[in-house]
Design a protein around this motif. Structure first.
Motif, PDB file in Angstrom:
ATOM      1  N   ALA A  20       0.835  -1.205   0.000  1.00 15.23           N
ATOM      2  CA  ALA A  20       0.000   0.000   0.000  1.00 15.23           C
ATOM      3  C   ALA A  20       0.868   1.254   0.000  1.00 15.23           C
ATOM      4  O   ALA A  20       0.572   2.220  -0.694  1.00 15.23           O
ATOM      5  N   VAL A  21       1.943   1.254   0.779  1.00 14.21           N
ATOM      6  CA  VAL A  21       2.849   2.407   0.817  1.00 14.21           C
ATOM      7  C   VAL A  21       3.449   2.630  -0.568  1.00 14.21           C
ATOM      8  O   VAL A  21       3.470   3.745  -1.073  1.00 14.21           O
ATOM      9  N   GLU A  22       3.917   1.559  -1.213  1.00 15.85           N
ATOM     10  CA  GLU A  22       4.516   1.703  -2.540  1.00 15.85           C
ATOM     11  C   GLU A  22       3.494   2.192  -3.557  1.00 15.85           C
ATOM     12  O   GLU A  22       3.804   3.030  -4.403  1.00 15.85           O
ATOM     13  N   ALA A  23       2.246   1.714  -3.482  1.00 15.40           N
ATOM     14  CA  ALA A  23       1.203   2.167  -4.404  1.00 15.40           C
ATOM     15  C   ALA A  23       0.908   3.644  -4.191  1.00 15.40           C
ATOM     16  O   ALA A  23       0.732   4.397  -5.150  1.00 15.40           O
ATOM     17  N   ASP A  24       0.862   4.091  -2.929  1.00 14.27           N
ATOM     18  CA  ASP A  24       0.608   5.496  -2.637  1.00 14.27           C
ATOM     19  C   ASP A  24       1.749   6.390  -3.112  1.00 14.27           C
ATOM     20  O   ASP A  24       1.558   7.577  -3.344  1.00 14.27           O
ATOM     21  N   LEU A  25       2.935   5.834  -3.255  1.00 14.79           N
ATOM     22  CA  LEU A  25       4.106   6.609  -3.668  1.00 14.79           C
ATOM     23  C   LEU A  25       4.353   6.566  -5.169  1.00 14.79           C
ATOM     24  O   LEU A  25       5.269   7.216  -5.654  1.00 14.79           O
ATOM     25  N   ALA A  26       3.547   5.859  -5.922  1.00 15.44           N
ATOM     26  CA  ALA A  26       3.787   5.670  -7.353  1.00 15.44           C
ATOM     27  C   ALA A  26       3.948   6.998  -8.094  1.00 15.44           C
ATOM     28  O   ALA A  26       4.825   7.125  -8.948  1.00 15.44           O
ATOM     29  N   ASP A  27       3.128   7.986  -7.784  1.00 18.97           N
ATOM     30  CA  ASP A  27       3.203   9.273  -8.482  1.00 18.97           C
ATOM     31  C   ASP A  27       4.410  10.110  -8.067  1.00 18.97           C
ATOM     32  O   ASP A  27       4.722  11.101  -8.727  1.00 18.97           O
ATOM     33  N   TYR A  28       5.066   9.740  -6.993  1.00 10.05           N
ATOM     34  CA  TYR A  28       6.173  10.537  -6.459  1.00 10.05           C
ATOM     35  C   TYR A  28       7.542   9.953  -6.786  1.00 10.05           C
ATOM     36  O   TYR A  28       8.567  10.523  -6.418  1.00 10.05           O
ATOM     37  N   GLN A  29       7.591   8.820  -7.475  1.00  7.72           N
ATOM     38  CA  GLN A  29       8.863   8.182  -7.793  1.00  7.72           C
ATOM     39  C   GLN A  29       9.694   9.078  -8.704  1.00  7.72           C
ATOM     40  O   GLN A  29       9.166   9.725  -9.608  1.00  7.72           O
ATOM     41  N   GLY A  30      10.990   9.133  -8.463  1.00 10.04           N
ATOM     42  CA  GLY A  30      11.889   9.865  -9.340  1.00 10.04           C
ATOM     43  C   GLY A  30      12.762  10.853  -8.602  1.00 10.04           C
ATOM     44  O   GLY A  30      12.794  10.907  -7.372  1.00 10.04           O
ATOM     45  N   ALA A  31      13.488  11.629  -9.387  1.00  9.46           N
ATOM     46  CA  ALA A  31      14.413  12.644  -8.873  1.00  9.46           C
ATOM     47  C   ALA A  31      13.722  13.997  -8.903  1.00  9.46           C
ATOM     48  O   ALA A  31      13.128  14.369  -9.913  1.00  9.46           O
ATOM     49  N   TRP A  32      13.819  14.739  -7.820  1.00 12.32           N
ATOM     50  CA  TRP A  32      13.144  16.025  -7.672  1.00 12.32           C
ATOM     51  C   TRP A  32      14.146  17.094  -7.267  1.00 12.32           C
ATOM     52  O   TRP A  32      15.084  16.821  -6.521  1.00 12.32           O
ATOM     53  N   LEU A  33      13.910  18.320  -7.754  1.00 19.12           N
ATOM     54  CA  LEU A  33      14.791  19.444  -7.462  1.00 19.12           C
ATOM     55  C   LEU A  33      13.938  20.697  -7.306  1.00 19.12           C
ATOM     56  O   LEU A  33      12.950  20.863  -8.028  1.00 19.12           O
ATOM     57  N   LEU A  34      14.320  21.569  -6.402  1.00 20.43           N
ATOM     58  CA  LEU A  34      13.599  22.815  -6.197  1.00 20.43           C
ATOM     59  C   LEU A  34      13.395  23.502  -7.540  1.00 20.43           C
ATOM     60  O   LEU A  34      14.334  23.657  -8.313  1.00 20.43           O
TER      61      LEU A  34
END
Length: 135
Positions: A20-34
Protein backbone atom coordinates in the motif's frame (compact mmCIF):
# COMPACT_ATOMS: atom_id res chain seq x y z
CA UNK A 1 -4.72 -19.30 16.25
CA UNK A 2 -1.47 -21.19 16.36
CA UNK A 3 1.85 -19.42 16.67
CA UNK A 4 2.70 -20.28 13.05
CA UNK A 5 -0.69 -18.98 11.93
CA UNK A 6 -0.18 -15.74 13.87
CA UNK A 7 3.32 -15.24 12.44
CA UNK A 8 2.02 -15.93 8.93
CA UNK A 9 -0.88 -13.48 9.37
CA UNK A 10 1.46 -10.81 10.76
CA UNK A 11 3.85 -11.32 7.83
CA UNK A 12 0.99 -11.01 5.34
CA UNK A 13 -0.18 -7.80 7.06
CA UNK A 14 3.33 -6.32 6.73
CA UNK A 15 3.46 -7.22 3.03
CA UNK A 16 0.05 -5.61 2.45
CA UNK A 17 1.08 -2.43 4.30
CA UNK A 18 4.35 -2.25 2.35
CA UNK A 19 2.47 -2.74 -0.94
CA UNK A 20 0.00 0.00 0.00
CA UNK A 21 2.85 2.41 0.82
CA UNK A 22 4.52 1.70 -2.54
CA UNK A 23 1.20 2.17 -4.40
CA UNK A 24 0.61 5.50 -2.64
CA UNK A 25 4.11 6.61 -3.67
CA UNK A 26 3.79 5.67 -7.35
CA UNK A 27 3.20 9.27 -8.48
CA UNK A 28 6.17 10.54 -6.46
CA UNK A 29 8.86 8.18 -7.79
CA UNK A 30 11.89 9.87 -9.34
CA UNK A 31 14.41 12.64 -8.87
CA UNK A 32 13.14 16.03 -7.67
CA UNK A 33 14.79 19.44 -7.46
CA UNK A 34 13.60 22.82 -6.20
CA UNK A 35 11.84 24.53 -9.11
CA UNK A 36 13.95 27.04 -11.00
CA UNK A 37 17.19 25.09 -10.55
CA UNK A 38 18.97 23.14 -13.30
CA UNK A 39 18.63 19.37 -12.98
CA UNK A 40 21.90 18.80 -14.87
CA UNK A 41 23.80 20.61 -12.10
CA UNK A 42 22.62 18.15 -9.44
CA UNK A 43 21.85 14.82 -11.14
CA UNK A 44 23.67 12.41 -13.44
CA UNK A 45 22.10 9.49 -15.29
CA UNK A 46 22.62 6.20 -13.51
CA UNK A 47 21.20 3.29 -15.50
CA UNK A 48 17.43 3.30 -15.00
CA UNK A 49 17.36 6.34 -12.74
CA UNK A 50 19.25 9.36 -11.52
CA UNK A 51 21.99 9.75 -8.98
CA UNK A 52 23.49 12.79 -7.30
CA UNK A 53 26.50 14.12 -9.20
CA UNK A 54 29.97 13.85 -7.75
CA UNK A 55 31.32 15.88 -6.07
CA UNK A 56 28.17 15.98 -4.03
CA UNK A 57 26.48 19.32 -3.33
CA UNK A 58 25.28 18.61 0.20
CA UNK A 59 23.16 21.77 0.19
CA UNK A 60 21.25 20.99 -3.02
CA UNK A 61 17.48 21.22 -2.42
CA UNK A 62 16.94 17.82 -4.02
CA UNK A 63 15.74 14.32 -3.24
CA UNK A 64 15.14 11.00 -4.98
CA UNK A 65 12.24 8.68 -4.21
CA UNK A 66 12.82 5.10 -5.31
CA UNK A 67 10.45 2.44 -4.03
CA UNK A 68 10.08 3.07 -0.30
CA UNK A 69 13.38 4.96 -0.07
CA UNK A 70 13.91 8.72 -0.08
CA UNK A 71 17.46 9.99 -0.45
CA UNK A 72 18.79 13.52 -0.12
CA UNK A 73 22.39 14.57 -0.67
CA UNK A 74 23.01 14.06 3.06
CA UNK A 75 20.55 11.42 4.28
CA UNK A 76 18.97 8.13 3.41
CA UNK A 77 15.40 7.54 4.59
CA UNK A 78 12.99 4.64 4.67
CA UNK A 79 9.40 5.72 4.07
CA UNK A 80 7.48 4.03 6.89
CA UNK A 81 4.02 5.29 6.00
CA UNK A 82 2.05 7.68 3.85
CA UNK A 83 -1.30 9.01 5.00
CA UNK A 84 -3.69 11.65 3.68
CA UNK A 85 -3.91 14.94 5.58
CA UNK A 86 -6.57 17.16 3.99
CA UNK A 87 -5.24 17.98 0.49
CA UNK A 88 -1.74 16.70 1.32
CA UNK A 89 0.10 13.48 2.04
CA UNK A 90 2.01 12.99 5.29
CA UNK A 91 5.11 10.85 4.90
CA UNK A 92 6.67 9.38 8.02
CA UNK A 93 10.37 8.70 7.42
CA UNK A 94 13.15 6.96 9.29
CA UNK A 95 16.26 8.90 8.23
CA UNK A 96 19.95 8.45 8.89
CA UNK A 97 23.10 10.32 7.94
CA UNK A 98 26.72 10.14 9.04
CA UNK A 99 25.93 11.71 12.41
CA UNK A 100 22.45 10.69 13.57
CA UNK A 101 19.23 8.82 12.88
CA UNK A 102 15.77 10.21 13.52
CA UNK A 103 12.13 10.18 12.55
CA UNK A 104 11.05 12.89 10.11
CA UNK A 105 7.59 13.95 8.94
CA UNK A 106 7.19 15.47 5.47
CA UNK A 107 4.05 17.00 3.97
CA UNK A 108 3.71 16.89 0.18
CA UNK A 109 1.05 17.24 -2.51
CA UNK A 110 0.91 17.02 -6.27
CA UNK A 111 0.86 20.54 -7.73
CA UNK A 112 -1.34 21.36 -10.75
CA UNK A 113 1.71 21.98 -12.98
CA UNK A 114 3.09 18.46 -12.48
CA UNK A 115 5.43 19.60 -9.73
CA UNK A 116 5.55 18.26 -6.20
CA UNK A 117 4.77 20.77 -3.50
CA UNK A 118 6.48 20.40 -0.13
CA UNK A 119 5.02 22.11 2.92
CA UNK A 120 7.06 23.06 5.97
CA UNK A 121 4.19 22.32 8.36
CA UNK A 122 0.45 21.87 8.61
CA UNK A 123 -0.04 25.64 8.84
CA UNK A 124 2.06 26.40 5.74
CA UNK A 125 -0.47 27.61 3.12
CA UNK A 126 1.85 27.82 0.10
CA UNK A 127 4.74 25.37 0.27
CA UNK A 128 7.54 25.23 -2.30
CA UNK A 129 7.52 23.45 -5.65
CA UNK A 130 9.95 20.76 -6.75
CA UNK A 131 10.26 19.84 -10.42
CA UNK A 132 10.77 16.25 -11.52
CA UNK A 133 14.16 15.76 -13.13
CA UNK A 134 13.75 12.08 -14.04
CA UNK A 135 11.51 9.17 -13.25
Amino acid sequence: MTRAGFVGAAGLALVLVASAVEADLADYQGAWLLSGRDCAEVYASAGRGSAFKKPLDIFAPAFVISGKQLRTPMASCRIRSIRPLADRQRLLLDCANGVAANEVTVLIAAAPNGALRRYYGEQDPTGVDYQRCAR
